[in-house]
Motif scaffolding. Structure first.
Motif, PDB file in Angstrom:
ATOM      1  N   ILE A  48     -80.042  81.113  29.766  1.00 58.68           N
ATOM      2  CA  ILE A  48     -80.548  81.782  28.568  1.00 58.68           C
ATOM      3  C   ILE A  48     -79.974  81.037  27.362  1.00 58.68           C
ATOM      4  O   ILE A  48     -78.784  80.744  27.318  1.00 58.68           O
ATOM      5  CB  ILE A  48     -80.133  83.259  28.551  1.00 58.68           C
ATOM      6  CG1 ILE A  48     -80.778  84.002  29.730  1.00 58.68           C
ATOM      7  CG2 ILE A  48     -80.512  83.922  27.229  1.00 58.68           C
ATOM      8  CD1 ILE A  48     -80.268  85.418  29.911  1.00 58.68           C
ATOM      9  N   ILE A  49     -80.823  80.718  26.412  1.00 56.41           N
ATOM     10  CA  ILE A  49     -80.441  79.841  25.302  1.00 56.41           C
ATOM     11  C   ILE A  49     -80.288  80.641  24.008  1.00 56.41           C
ATOM     12  O   ILE A  49     -81.167  81.428  23.635  1.00 56.41           O
ATOM     13  CB  ILE A  49     -81.474  78.723  25.104  1.00 56.41           C
ATOM     14  CG1 ILE A  49     -81.584  77.871  26.362  1.00 56.41           C
ATOM     15  CG2 ILE A  49     -81.095  77.851  23.902  1.00 56.41           C
ATOM     16  CD1 ILE A  49     -80.314  77.149  26.748  1.00 56.41           C
ATOM     17  N   PHE A  50     -79.161  80.409  23.322  1.00 56.90           N
ATOM     18  CA  PHE A  50     -78.880  81.017  22.015  1.00 56.90           C
ATOM     19  C   PHE A  50     -78.785  79.892  20.971  1.00 56.90           C
ATOM     20  O   PHE A  50     -77.816  79.134  20.969  1.00 56.90           O
ATOM     21  CB  PHE A  50     -77.560  81.786  22.036  1.00 56.90           C
ATOM     22  CG  PHE A  50     -77.497  82.879  23.061  1.00 56.90           C
ATOM     23  CD1 PHE A  50     -77.849  84.178  22.723  1.00 56.90           C
ATOM     24  CD2 PHE A  50     -77.091  82.617  24.364  1.00 56.90           C
ATOM     25  CE1 PHE A  50     -77.787  85.194  23.669  1.00 56.90           C
ATOM     26  CE2 PHE A  50     -77.026  83.620  25.310  1.00 56.90           C
ATOM     27  CZ  PHE A  50     -77.382  84.914  24.964  1.00 56.90           C
ATOM     28  N   PRO A  51     -79.782  79.752  20.096  1.00 58.01           N
ATOM     29  CA  PRO A  51     -79.686  78.727  19.044  1.00 58.01           C
ATOM     30  C   PRO A  51     -78.529  79.032  18.091  1.00 58.01           C
ATOM     31  O   PRO A  51     -78.269  80.192  17.752  1.00 58.01           O
ATOM     32  CB  PRO A  51     -81.032  78.825  18.321  1.00 58.01           C
ATOM     33  CG  PRO A  51     -81.947  79.473  19.309  1.00 58.01           C
ATOM     34  CD  PRO A  51     -81.085  80.426  20.085  1.00 58.01           C
ATOM     35  N   HIS A  85     -89.478  75.292  21.981  1.00 58.34           N
ATOM     36  CA  HIS A  85     -89.743  75.087  23.409  1.00 58.34           C
ATOM     37  C   HIS A  85     -89.018  76.123  24.260  1.00 58.34           C
ATOM     38  O   HIS A  85     -89.617  76.728  25.163  1.00 58.34           O
ATOM     39  CB  HIS A  85     -89.294  73.669  23.809  1.00 58.34           C
ATOM     40  CG  HIS A  85     -89.382  73.417  25.272  1.00 58.34           C
ATOM     41  ND1 HIS A  85     -90.583  73.196  25.923  1.00 58.34           N
ATOM     42  CD2 HIS A  85     -88.412  73.368  26.245  1.00 58.34           C
ATOM     43  CE1 HIS A  85     -90.358  73.017  27.220  1.00 58.34           C
ATOM     44  NE2 HIS A  85     -89.052  73.113  27.437  1.00 58.34           N
ATOM     45  N   PHE A  86     -87.750  76.346  23.985  1.00 58.63           N
ATOM     46  CA  PHE A  86     -86.989  77.319  24.773  1.00 58.63           C
ATOM     47  C   PHE A  86     -87.558  78.726  24.622  1.00 58.63           C
ATOM     48  O   PHE A  86     -87.580  79.500  25.586  1.00 58.63           O
ATOM     49  CB  PHE A  86     -85.521  77.301  24.348  1.00 58.63           C
ATOM     50  CG  PHE A  86     -84.774  76.051  24.745  1.00 58.63           C
ATOM     51  CD1 PHE A  86     -84.979  75.466  25.988  1.00 58.63           C
ATOM     52  CD2 PHE A  86     -83.874  75.457  23.870  1.00 58.63           C
ATOM     53  CE1 PHE A  86     -84.290  74.315  26.350  1.00 58.63           C
ATOM     54  CE2 PHE A  86     -83.187  74.316  24.220  1.00 58.63           C
ATOM     55  CZ  PHE A  86     -83.391  73.735  25.468  1.00 58.63           C
ATOM     56  N   PHE A 114     -83.063  86.662  16.989  1.00 56.40           N
ATOM     57  CA  PHE A 114     -82.033  85.686  17.343  1.00 56.40           C
ATOM     58  C   PHE A 114     -82.611  84.470  18.060  1.00 56.40           C
ATOM     59  O   PHE A 114     -81.851  83.617  18.523  1.00 56.40           O
ATOM     60  CB  PHE A 114     -80.957  86.363  18.202  1.00 56.40           C
ATOM     61  CG  PHE A 114     -80.105  87.325  17.427  1.00 56.40           C
ATOM     62  CD1 PHE A 114     -78.999  86.876  16.717  1.00 56.40           C
ATOM     63  CD2 PHE A 114     -80.426  88.666  17.368  1.00 56.40           C
ATOM     64  CE1 PHE A 114     -78.220  87.750  15.983  1.00 56.40           C
ATOM     65  CE2 PHE A 114     -79.652  89.559  16.632  1.00 56.40           C
ATOM     66  CZ  PHE A 114     -78.551  89.096  15.935  1.00 56.40           C
ATOM     67  N   GLU A 115     -83.935  84.408  18.142  1.00 54.70           N
ATOM     68  CA  GLU A 115     -84.648  83.240  18.672  1.00 54.70           C
ATOM     69  C   GLU A 115     -84.159  82.868  20.071  1.00 54.70           C
ATOM     70  O   GLU A 115     -84.009  81.695  20.410  1.00 54.70           O
ATOM     71  CB  GLU A 115     -84.493  82.035  17.731  1.00 54.70           C
ATOM     72  CG  GLU A 115     -84.966  82.316  16.318  1.00 54.70           C
ATOM     73  CD  GLU A 115     -84.679  81.163  15.383  1.00 54.70           C
ATOM     74  OE1 GLU A 115     -85.638  80.492  14.964  1.00 54.70           O
ATOM     75  OE2 GLU A 115     -83.488  80.923  15.082  1.00 54.70           O
ATOM     76  N   ILE A 116     -83.925  83.878  20.879  1.00 56.10           N
ATOM     77  CA  ILE A 116     -83.379  83.645  22.216  1.00 56.10           C
ATOM     78  C   ILE A 116     -84.451  83.010  23.108  1.00 56.10           C
ATOM     79  O   ILE A 116     -85.621  83.399  23.083  1.00 56.10           O
ATOM     80  CB  ILE A 116     -82.867  84.968  22.809  1.00 56.10           C
ATOM     81  CG1 ILE A 116     -81.691  85.474  21.956  1.00 56.10           C
ATOM     82  CG2 ILE A 116     -82.429  84.780  24.259  1.00 56.10           C
ATOM     83  CD1 ILE A 116     -81.197  86.830  22.343  1.00 56.10           C
ATOM     84  N   GLY A 117     -84.032  82.015  23.891  1.00 51.89           N
ATOM     85  CA  GLY A 117     -84.976  81.296  24.746  1.00 51.89           C
ATOM     86  C   GLY A 117     -84.433  81.109  26.145  1.00 51.89           C
ATOM     87  O   GLY A 117     -83.443  81.734  26.556  1.00 51.89           O
ATOM     88  N   LYS A 148     -91.062  83.174  28.041  1.00 52.60           N
ATOM     89  CA  LYS A 148     -92.233  83.996  28.348  1.00 52.60           C
ATOM     90  C   LYS A 148     -92.893  83.587  29.662  1.00 52.60           C
ATOM     91  O   LYS A 148     -93.879  84.206  30.083  1.00 52.60           O
ATOM     92  CB  LYS A 148     -93.248  83.886  27.202  1.00 52.60           C
ATOM     93  CG  LYS A 148     -92.704  84.316  25.853  1.00 52.60           C
ATOM     94  CD  LYS A 148     -93.751  84.163  24.765  1.00 52.60           C
ATOM     95  CE  LYS A 148     -93.185  84.469  23.384  1.00 52.60           C
ATOM     96  NZ  LYS A 148     -92.751  85.865  23.259  1.00 52.60           N
ATOM     97  N   THR A 149     -92.394  82.567  30.328  1.00 53.96           N
ATOM     98  CA  THR A 149     -93.013  82.079  31.561  1.00 53.96           C
ATOM     99  C   THR A 149     -92.522  82.850  32.780  1.00 53.96           C
ATOM    100  O   THR A 149     -91.528  83.590  32.713  1.00 53.96           O
ATOM    101  CB  THR A 149     -92.699  80.580  31.757  1.00 53.96           C
ATOM    102  OG1 THR A 149     -91.285  80.419  31.944  1.00 53.96           O
ATOM    103  CG2 THR A 149     -93.146  79.768  30.536  1.00 53.96           C
ATOM    104  N   GLN A 150     -93.214  82.620  33.882  1.00 54.17           N
ATOM    105  CA  GLN A 150     -92.834  83.282  35.126  1.00 54.17           C
ATOM    106  C   GLN A 150     -91.459  82.836  35.587  1.00 54.17           C
ATOM    107  O   GLN A 150     -90.702  83.611  36.177  1.00 54.17           O
ATOM    108  CB  GLN A 150     -93.881  82.973  36.215  1.00 54.17           C
ATOM    109  CG  GLN A 150     -93.599  83.640  37.550  1.00 54.17           C
ATOM    110  CD  GLN A 150     -93.566  85.163  37.455  1.00 54.17           C
ATOM    111  OE1 GLN A 150     -94.319  85.761  36.671  1.00 54.17           O
ATOM    112  NE2 GLN A 150     -92.695  85.802  38.231  1.00 54.17           N
TER     113      GLN A 150
END
Length: 648
Positions: free
Chosen positions: A206-209, A127-128, A157-160, A133-135
Motif C-alpha cells: 500500500i503506497i502513501f505519497p 499510477h499507484f 491522502f492519495e493512497i495507492g 482499484k484493480t483486482q
C-alpha cells in the motif's frame, strides 16, 4: 536569500490582493464595491458573523476592525498558510507565473532536474492510485476498509497500491514516455548492481505519497501486504527530492491547520496521522520511519512553538520519547518546547480513536505533560532512593541533563521544576513555604511551625537561647530560605563565626555550597551530617513567626533583615568587648575616673540600643532587649564599687 530589486514590486503588480484573500473568505456583496476594489468579508483570523475584514485592493492592504489584523498579500499568505517570508513569496510568484531568482548558476540546472523528477513522482502517484482499484489490490482494499478508510480518505491522502510484479510500475511509466533514468533517480525503480534491467522499488505494498510543504510529491512510503516481508514499512531511499530526515508526512496540510490554531500532534506513522486527521486533529504529522531528527524537530518548531508528541504506550514508544528528550534538550529555548502524550499500553492513536473516539484522544491531549516531567520520569521510574548514594547518583544524572540546556534562563526554570519534584519524592511532608491554614507561607512537615523538638530540647541541643543565638539562627534560616543572598552577604557570613556549634557548621556549609535553589539546598543539608543541626535550627520557635520565612517570598525584605541582624550582632559584640576592657580597668580606676567609666559603659549600652532599634527610641529603660546589657552594666558598677572598698 535576497531578492533582486523590483522583484516584489513586479509580484504585487501581477497579483491582486482581492484574489489572494478571496480564496480564504466569502465576500459580503452588500458592503463590497468590487469596481473600486473596496471589499468586505468576515475575518479569516477570528470567528465572527459580521463582515469587519476590509481589503483595499488598489492600495494592496487589508485591515480587520475586529481583531486588528493588517498587512499586505505576503503577510496574508504567511498568516493563513503558516509559512515564512520567502515561502510566501514563492507561493505568490508561482501563482503569478514568475520564476524565483536562483542562488547560483547551477541552481537553475538543479531546479530543472528536480522539476523533472517531480513530474515522475506525480505520474507514479496517479499510477499507484489507479492500481488500488484493480483486482490485484482486493486484499489491500479490504485491509484499508478494516482500518476505517473510506473513499474520501483514500482520495484525500492519495493512497495507492504497488502490484506484486518485478517491473510493472517501471514498464507502465516508461510506456508513457517518462525517462527511465529519472525513474531510477526518483527511486520509483532501482538499478541492479550487475547493470541488469531496472525493477520496481515498491512491490505488493500500500503506497502513501509523501509531499513537501509546497505540495510536491518527493517520495513514497509503502506498507507490505505480505506478513513475512522483511520490512513492514519501506520508504523511498534518499534522492535529490527526498531526505527522510528532513521531511514530515502531511507537512503542508498540518502547517496550515496549525496556523489556524489547532495543536500540532506528532504521531509515529502514516496510519496514525490519517486517523488523527479523520477525527478532526488536522495538524498531525509523522516522521518517516525513523526517530525524530534534529532537522525534523526544527521543522516542527517552525510550525508550532509546542508540538505534542503522541507515542505508543509500549516500550518502543517510551524509548522513542526518551531519545527525543535527549535530542531536544540542547535545542530548547524560551517559547520552544515539547509536550508528550503517552498512550495506553498496546495502543496507538489509530487504535485509541477507533476504540474510544476522538473525545478520548482530546482528553489525553489536554493532559499532555511538559518535557521536564518526562525527563524526571526517565531518571526516577522504577528506582528506589533509600540511601544517600542513590540520591546523589540521581542528582548527578539530573545535573548532567540540565547542563545540556543552552539557555541559562530556561536551565534555571528546569532546575526549579526538578527541585519541586525532588522534594515531592524525597520529602513528601515538605510542602515548601506555606502559611498556617494552607495559605502560602508556613513551612510544613519538618518545618518551623511544628517545631519538631520542644523548646527545652532545643536549648539542650543548641545551648542557652541568648540574643546572639537567636540572631545567628535567623540569619542561617534566612539564607537557607533565600540562598541567592549568600553571595551578597558572603563576607559578613564568613566574619560571623557563630558561637553555637550547629549554627557554625551550617554557616560553613552555606559558604561552601553552590546550590541556589531553596528546596534543593534544604534537601542537600538534610542528606548530610548536618541534618540534626538543621532540625535544631528549625525547632527555634521564634523562626515560626518570622514573616518572610513563612513564605512571603520577598527577597528584598529578607536582605534588609539580614543587613540589620548582622549590624545588631556586631553591636552586641562591640559592647561585650567594651565591657571586657572596662572590667580589666576596674582594678585601677580612681574616684575621679568613676564618671569616665560610667560614661563609657553608658555609651556602649546606648550604642547597642541604637543598633538594636533602628527607629531610634531614646529611652533604653523601655525595652526588654537591653536587659542583658543593663544587667552587665550594673554588675560592672557593683564590681567597681567592691573593688574600691577593697582597696580602701
Amino acid at each position: 536569500m535576497s531578492l533582486p530589486p523590483g522583484f516584489l514590486d513586479e509580484l504585487r503588480n501581477r497579483t491582486s490582493l482581492a484574489q489572494v484573500v478571496g480564496r480564504k473568505v466569502v465576500w459580503d456583496n452588500r458592503k463590497s464595491n468590487q469596481a473600486k476594489g473596496d471589499m468586505w468579508a468576515p475575518c479569516p483570523f477570528h470567528q465572527e458573523k459580521t463582515a469587519s475584514f476590509h481589503v483595499e485592493d488598489r492600495k494592496g492592504f487589508y485591515y480587520c476592525f475586529g481583531c486588528h489584523a493588517k498587512g499586505d498579500m505576503i503577510s496574508f499568505v504567511r498568516e493563513t498558510e503558516n509559512v515564512g517570508f520567502m515561502e510566501a513569496v514563492e507561493i505568490l510568484a508561482r501563482e503569478a507565473g514568475m520564476t524565483m531568482p536562483e542562488r547560483d548558476p547551477k541552481a537553475q540546472e538543479k531546479a530543472d532536474r528536480n522539476a523533472e523528477l517531480a513530474k515522475v513522482t506525480e505520474a507514479a502517484v496517479s499510477h499507484f492510485r489507479l492500481q488500488l482499484k484493480t483486482q490485484a489490490a482486493a486484499e489491500a482494499r479490504a485491509y484499508l476498509e478494516r482500518r476505517g478508510m473510506d473513499e474520501a480518505t483514500l482520495d484525500r491522502f492519495e493512497i495507492g497500491f504497488a502490484p506484486n510484479a518485478r517491473d510493472a510500475t517501471f514498464q507502465a511509466l516508461t510506456g508513457k514516455g517518462l525517462n527511465p533514468e529519472h525513474l531510477v533517480e526518483a527511486n520509483i525503480a532501482a538499478q541492479p548492481d550487475d547493470g541488469g534491467a531496472p525493477y520496481d522499488a515498491f512491490r505488493d505494498r500500500i503506497i502513501f505519497p509523501i509531499r513537501d510543504p509546497r505540495g510536491r510529491c518527493i517520495g513514497f512510503g509503502g506498507r507490505a501486504m505480505d506478513p513475512n516481508a522483511r520490512a513492514k514499512y519501506l520508504n523511498s531511499r534518499e534522492t535529490p527530492l527526498f531526505d527522510k530526515g528532513r521531511a514530515l508526512y502531511n507537512h503542508g496540510p498540518a502547517r496550515e491547520a496549525a496556523g489556524k490554531g489547532q495543536p500540532l500532534i506528532v504521531a509515529e506513522g502514516y496510519m496514525d496521522v490519517i486517523a488523527l486527521v479523520k477525527a478532526g486533529f488536522e495538524a498531525a504529522v509523522a516522521p518517516l520511519g525513523t526517530a525524530i531528527t534534529e532537522d525534523q524537530l526544527r521543522l516542527l518548531w517552525r510550525i508550532s512553538d509546542e508540538p505534542i508528541v503522541a507515542l505508543d504506550g509500549d516500550k518502543a514508544g517510551l524509548r522513542a520519547a526518551m531519545r527525543l528528550v535527549d535530542l531536544a534538550l540542547p535545542l530548547l529555548e524560551g517559547g520552544k518546547s515539547l509536550r508528550f502524550v503517552i498512550l495506553p499500553e498496546g495502543q496507538d492513536p489509530d487504535d485509541l480513536i477507533r476504540a474510544r473516539g476522538a473525545g478520548a484522544m482530546q482528553a489525553l491531549l489536554d493532559k499532555a505533560m511538559p518535557m521536564v516531567h518526562l525527563l524526571w520520569q526517565r531518571e526516577t521510574e522504577g528506582q528506589v532512593f533509600d540511601s544517600p548514594e542513590r540520591r546523589s547518583a540521581l542528582d548527578a544524572r539530573l545535573r548532567e541533563a540540565l547542563k545540556r540546556i543552552g539557555d541559562p534562563g530556561l536551565r534555571r526554570h528546569y532546575a526549579d521544576a526538578i527541585a519541586e519534584m525532588r522534594r515531592a519524592l524525597f520529602r513528601p511532608q515538605w510542602n515548601g513555604p506555606q502559611r498556617r491554614g494552607g495559605r502560602p507561607g508556613q513551612w510544613k512537615g519538618r518545618g518551623f511551625a511544628e517545631a519538631q523538638a520542644p523548646l527545652a530540647a532545643t536549648r539542650a541541643k543548641a545551648g542557652a537561647l541568648n540574643g546572639e543565638v537567636l540572631r545567628t539562627g535567623l540569619i542561617i534560616a534566612t539564607l537557607i530560605r533565600f540562598p541567592d543572598l549568600i553571595d551578597a552577604y558572603e563576607a559578613e557570613l564568613d566574619r560571623l563565626s557563630p558561637r553555637n556549634p550547629d549554627h557554625r557548621a551550617l554557616a560553613r556549609h552555606l559558604l561552601g555550597t553552590t546550590t541556589r535553589d531553596p528546596g534543593t539546598l534544604f534537601d542537600e543539608i538534610s542528606a548530610s551530617p548536618l541534618r540534626a543541626a538543621l532540625e535544631s535550627l528549625m525547632g527555634l520557635s521564634h523562626l515560626a513567626i518570622t514573616p518572610f520565612l513563612l513564605g512571603e517570598g520577598d527577597p528584598d525584605r529578607a536582605a534588609t533583615c539580614l543587613a540589620e541582624e548582622f549590624v545588631k550582632i556586631d553591636a552586641a559584640r562591640a559592647i561585650e568587648e567594651e565591657m571586657v576592657e572596662a572590667a580589666q580597668d576596674l582594678g585601677d580606676v580612681t574616684d575621679d575616673e568613676d564618671h569616665t567609666l560610667a560614661f563609657r559603659l553608658t555609651e556602649a549600652v546606648r550604642g547597642k540600643h541604637a543598633a538594636l532599634h533602628p527607629k531610634g527610641e531614646e529611652n533604653a529603660e523601655q525595652f526588654g532587649e537591653t536587659a542583658e546589657a543593663r544587667s552587665a552594666f550594673h554588675q560592672l558598677l557593683s564590681s567597681a564599687g567592691q573593688g574600691k572598698k577593697t582597696r580602701n
